[in-house]
Design a protein around this motif. Structure first.
Motif, mmCIF file in Angstrom:
data_model
loop_
_atom_site.group_PDB
_atom_site.id
_atom_site.type_symbol
_atom_site.label_atom_id
_atom_site.label_comp_id
_atom_site.label_asym_id
_atom_site.label_seq_id
_atom_site.Cartn_x
_atom_site.Cartn_y
_atom_site.Cartn_z
ATOM 1 N N THR A 33 0.833 -1.195 0.000
ATOM 2 C CA THR A 33 0.000 0.000 0.000
ATOM 3 C C THR A 33 0.870 1.248 0.000
ATOM 4 O O THR A 33 1.828 1.339 0.774
ATOM 5 N N ALA A 34 0.554 2.212 -0.871
ATOM 6 C CA ALA A 34 1.345 3.445 -0.938
ATOM 7 C C ALA A 34 1.101 4.317 0.285
ATOM 8 O O ALA A 34 2.044 4.795 0.923
ATOM 9 N N GLU A 35 -0.153 4.552 0.634
ATOM 10 C CA GLU A 35 -0.514 5.413 1.766
ATOM 11 C C GLU A 35 -0.702 4.547 3.011
ATOM 12 O O GLU A 35 -1.825 4.297 3.462
ATOM 13 N N ARG A 36 0.407 4.086 3.578
ATOM 14 C CA ARG A 36 0.318 3.156 4.701
ATOM 15 C C ARG A 36 -0.256 3.809 5.946
ATOM 16 O O ARG A 36 -1.036 3.181 6.675
ATOM 17 N N ASP A 37 0.120 5.048 6.214
ATOM 18 C CA ASP A 37 -0.394 5.720 7.412
ATOM 19 C C ASP A 37 -1.905 5.875 7.335
ATOM 20 O O ASP A 37 -2.619 5.661 8.318
ATOM 21 N N ARG A 38 -2.402 6.249 6.182
ATOM 22 C CA ARG A 38 -3.848 6.401 6.033
ATOM 23 C C ARG A 38 -4.559 5.055 6.059
ATOM 24 O O ARG A 38 -5.685 4.952 6.560
ATOM 25 N N ALA A 39 -3.924 4.022 5.538
ATOM 26 C CA ALA A 39 -4.526 2.684 5.578
ATOM 27 C C ALA A 39 -4.653 2.215 7.023
ATOM 28 O O ALA A 39 -5.697 1.686 7.434
ATOM 29 N N VAL A 40 -3.586 2.399 7.825
ATOM 30 C CA VAL A 40 -3.651 2.022 9.234
ATOM 31 C C VAL A 40 -4.646 2.903 9.972
ATOM 32 O O VAL A 40 -5.416 2.433 10.818
ATOM 33 N N GLY A 41 -4.641 4.207 9.662
ATOM 34 C CA GLY A 41 -5.611 5.103 10.289
ATOM 35 C C GLY A 41 -7.048 4.744 9.966
ATOM 36 O O GLY A 41 -7.953 4.973 10.771
ATOM 37 N N GLU A 165 -9.357 8.448 -2.371
ATOM 38 C CA GLU A 165 -8.176 7.779 -2.904
ATOM 39 C C GLU A 165 -8.565 6.583 -3.756
ATOM 40 O O GLU A 165 -7.953 6.313 -4.792
ATOM 41 N N ALA A 166 -9.594 5.854 -3.314
ATOM 42 C CA ALA A 166 -10.019 4.675 -4.081
ATOM 43 C C ALA A 166 -10.583 5.074 -5.439
ATOM 44 O O ALA A 166 -10.336 4.407 -6.445
#
Length: 244
Positions: A33-41, A165-166
């Motif tokens: 995943t490119a946006e890892r912080d947002r994915a975890v958030g 983003e999706a």
């Protein structure tokens, strides 16, 4: 009464796979995943609430199906230990990855989240295979199937939780799609549980014990359900928290 408590156990297990499944799935997808912080958030508000389902499952096993609980914990001891270690590793990764700045620090704990998530999926495959009496090798295969379905569920969740983003990637998903992926994520536990229903019901505690448990536990169920609904209504869309 035995059938009632089997139904409660089935609902709790299905709920855990449907809800915690997307948390584990996002963890599996994190390295890609490119946006890892947002994915975890995106999963941050739901993780602890979803884990409550597993705690409730263990409580029901202890109280309503003590012989089955003993078989799971003793007969499948290595797999259960692996599940617990993976659970701790995944949660440690979620809590620690943003505690300090630095690419190496964050990469290390991101890998911990991914490895813990993979361990959880594989361990659940081993637990289910062990309960059904399948060979250990089949448990590994089943664990891979669980991991794939959880990853699909996590992908659908991210496409629903982060619509902007999706949509930019052409992968936006609706709540109906998320419900569908949740149903798919439930299949690895629902199908074997349905096949083993007579055996599980036969291992229930005495009726007197189940009656006492009903008087103690059932009045609390609306509170737990209400809390779960509140979490989803409060965090279903909008700003992504950063406390992970």
């Amino acid at each position: 009464m035995e059938i009632l408590w089997f139904g409660i156990l089935a609902v709790l297990l299905a709920g855990y796979f449907a809800l915690e499944g997307f948390d584990i799935g996002v963890g599996l997808l994190l390295p890609f995943t490119a946006e890892r912080d947002r994915a975890v958030g995106a999963i941050a508000p739901f993780v602890l609430a979803n884990e409550v389902w597993l705690v409730a499952v263990v409580g029901v096993l202890f109280g309503a199906f003590p012989s089955l609980e003993g078989e799971v914990l003793s007969g499948l001891y290595p797999v259960v230990v692996g599940l617990l270690v993976s659970w701790i590793l995944r949660d440690a990764g979620l809590w620690f990855r943003r505690r300090l700045d630095g690419a190496r620090w964050r990469s290390f704990w991101t890998a911990a989240v991914a490895l813990g998530s993979l361990g959880l999926a594989l361990s659940w495959g081993g637990v289910i295979a062990g309960i059904t009496g399948a060979p250990a090798l089949l448990g590994v295969v089943y664990g891979v199937v669980v991991a794939v379905l959880f990853a699909f569920h996590g992908w659908t969740f991210l496409a629903w939780r982060l619509p902007e983003e999706a949509a930019a990637q052409g992968a936006s998903r609706t709540g109906r799609a998320l419900a569908g992926s949740a149903a798919v994520a439930c299949l690895p536990i629902v199908v074997p549980l349905a096949a083993l229903a007579p055996e599980v019901v036969g291992r229930a505690a005495p009726s007197a014990t189940l009656t006492v448990l009903s008087l103690i536990v059932l009045p609390v169920v609306p509170l737990l359900a209400g809390a779960q609904i509140w979490v989803w209504r409060a965090f279903r869309r909008g700003a992504v928290p950063t406390f992970f």
